[in-house]
Design an enzyme around this catalytic site. Structure first.
Site, mmCIF file in Angstrom:
data_model
loop_
_atom_site.group_PDB
_atom_site.id
_atom_site.type_symbol
_atom_site.label_atom_id
_atom_site.label_comp_id
_atom_site.label_asym_id
_atom_site.label_seq_id
_atom_site.Cartn_x
_atom_site.Cartn_y
_atom_site.Cartn_z
ATOM 1 N N CYS A 1 24.139 -31.285 8.206
ATOM 2 C CA CYS A 1 22.794 -31.928 8.333
ATOM 3 C C CYS A 1 21.897 -30.961 7.478
ATOM 4 O O CYS A 1 22.103 -29.996 7.564
ATOM 5 C CB CYS A 1 22.053 -31.972 9.923
ATOM 6 S SG CYS A 1 20.322 -32.420 10.072
ATOM 7 N N CYS B 1 20.242 -36.200 2.786
ATOM 8 C CA CYS B 1 20.336 -36.649 4.208
ATOM 9 C C CYS B 1 21.623 -37.023 4.230
ATOM 10 O O CYS B 1 22.119 -37.961 4.037
ATOM 11 C CB CYS B 1 19.285 -37.688 4.320
ATOM 12 S SG CYS B 1 19.263 -38.508 5.940
ATOM 13 N N THR C 1 23.020 -38.300 7.562
ATOM 14 C CA THR C 1 22.944 -39.503 8.325
ATOM 15 C C THR C 1 22.857 -40.901 7.595
ATOM 16 O O THR C 1 23.420 -41.731 7.834
ATOM 17 C CB THR C 1 21.939 -39.459 9.485
ATOM 18 O OG1 THR C 1 22.115 -37.831 10.205
ATOM 19 C CG2 THR C 1 22.211 -40.162 10.544
ATOM 20 N N ARG D 1 17.187 -42.063 10.878
ATOM 21 C CA ARG D 1 18.331 -42.555 10.593
ATOM 22 C C ARG D 1 19.096 -42.561 12.146
ATOM 23 O O ARG D 1 19.986 -43.631 12.177
ATOM 24 C CB ARG D 1 18.914 -41.720 9.625
ATOM 25 C CG ARG D 1 18.549 -42.138 8.118
ATOM 26 C CD ARG D 1 17.128 -41.808 7.905
ATOM 27 N NE ARG D 1 16.923 -40.433 8.226
ATOM 28 C CZ ARG D 1 15.700 -39.971 8.030
ATOM 29 N NH1 ARG D 1 14.645 -40.488 8.198
ATOM 30 N NH2 ARG D 1 15.678 -38.516 8.375
ATOM 31 N N LYS E 1 12.571 -29.536 11.849
ATOM 32 C CA LYS E 1 11.902 -30.620 11.562
ATOM 33 C C LYS E 1 10.250 -30.386 12.092
ATOM 34 O O LYS E 1 9.371 -30.995 11.208
ATOM 35 C CB LYS E 1 12.258 -32.049 12.218
ATOM 36 C CG LYS E 1 13.230 -32.450 11.341
ATOM 37 C CD LYS E 1 13.564 -33.963 11.827
ATOM 38 C CE LYS E 1 15.136 -34.450 11.167
ATOM 39 N NZ LYS E 1 14.539 -34.742 9.765
ATOM 40 N N THR F 1 23.679 -34.637 13.079
ATOM 41 C CA THR F 1 23.072 -35.231 14.116
ATOM 42 C C THR F 1 24.042 -36.253 14.920
ATOM 43 O O THR F 1 24.957 -36.384 14.679
ATOM 44 C CB THR F 1 22.134 -36.106 13.439
ATOM 45 O OG1 THR F 1 22.738 -37.102 12.500
ATOM 46 C CG2 THR F 1 21.050 -35.253 12.521
#
Length: 233
Positions: free
Chosen positions: A200, A80, A82, A45, A171, A131
């Site tokens: 985030c 999520c 973003t 994203r 991640k 992010t």
């Protein structure tokens, strides 16, 4: 409940755990029926926003949302942050509510800090860890300002550390250097932030794993609470 997950998979797993833990239940049948669509191959994203190529993200999210609607979901949660950049457009094309995690988190922050006015009449400052995409689009800055709060984002140097924590740490399933997180946290505290918002879902994972105290408010927790409420639990 419908969930568009996989962004990332670990964060989606934590969201599912969170919903289970926060639902008042004494037996299996007291829990919420859920359809979790783990769309792990969704394009990144932040990269899409930076490159101005969000059409593919929108089309895939819309397809997922319509699938969940047709499958009988009463609402949709998207763990999520973003992706919320395009979720408003997705909402216009489905008939069930897509919970806005950004707005719910900003509201939870406001409830946590009270009036939002400091000792000398100044707006309460809230640090935002997110992010690059979420920061650059001003998603949380707008939502927090709407609640009468003053958002504070990390310096460019510390924002790189936030991205490192998210992408090279959580991640990838790799350890996060404590000094990277501490640098960001120290900046917020030096700037007078009353709270720091983990904006985030990978940071939500980090908060739980590290057992961070209540100075850090988790946006995903706000999403889970609202989803449970909408589902009548």
């Amino acid at each position: 409940m419908g969930v568009i997950g996989g962004m990332g998979p670990l964060a989606t797993n934590v969201f599912y755990d969170m919903v289970i833990e926060k639902t008042e239940a004494e037996r299996d049948q007291d829990h919420i029926n859920m359809i979790i669509l783990s769309h792990a191959t969704m394009p990144d994203r932040t990269a899409a926003i930076k490159e101005g190529k969000t059409d593919e993200i929108f089309e895939k999210l819309l397809k997922d949302a319509r699938f969940l609607e047709e499958s009988g979901a009463c609402c949709i949660a998207v763990p999520c942050n973003t992706s919320h950049y395009v979720l408003g457009w997705v909402q216009e094309n489905v008939n069930i509510p897509i919970i806005n995690m950004i707005d719910e988190a900003a509201l939870m922050v406001k409830e946590d800090v009270g009036s939002g006015i400091g000792k000398y009449g100044e707006k309460v400052k809230i640090g935002v860890m997110a992010t690059d995409g979420t920061i650059e689009m001003g998603l949380y800055q707008k939502a927090l300002k709407a609640q009468g709060l003053e958002p504070v984002v990390p310096s460019s140097e510390n924002q790189k550390k936030v991205m490192k924590i998210i992408y090279e740490g959580v991640k990838k399933g790799q350890p996060v250097k404590p000094e990277d997180f501490k640098a960001v946290a120290d900046e917020f505290k030096e700037k007078g932030c009353a709270k720091a918002l983990m904006a985030c879902t990978e940071l939500s994972v980090y908060k739980i794993k590290e057992g961070l105290d209540d100075y850090y408010i988790d946006a995903m927790e706000a999403l889970a609470k609202k989803a449970i409420e909408i589902c009548g639990k």
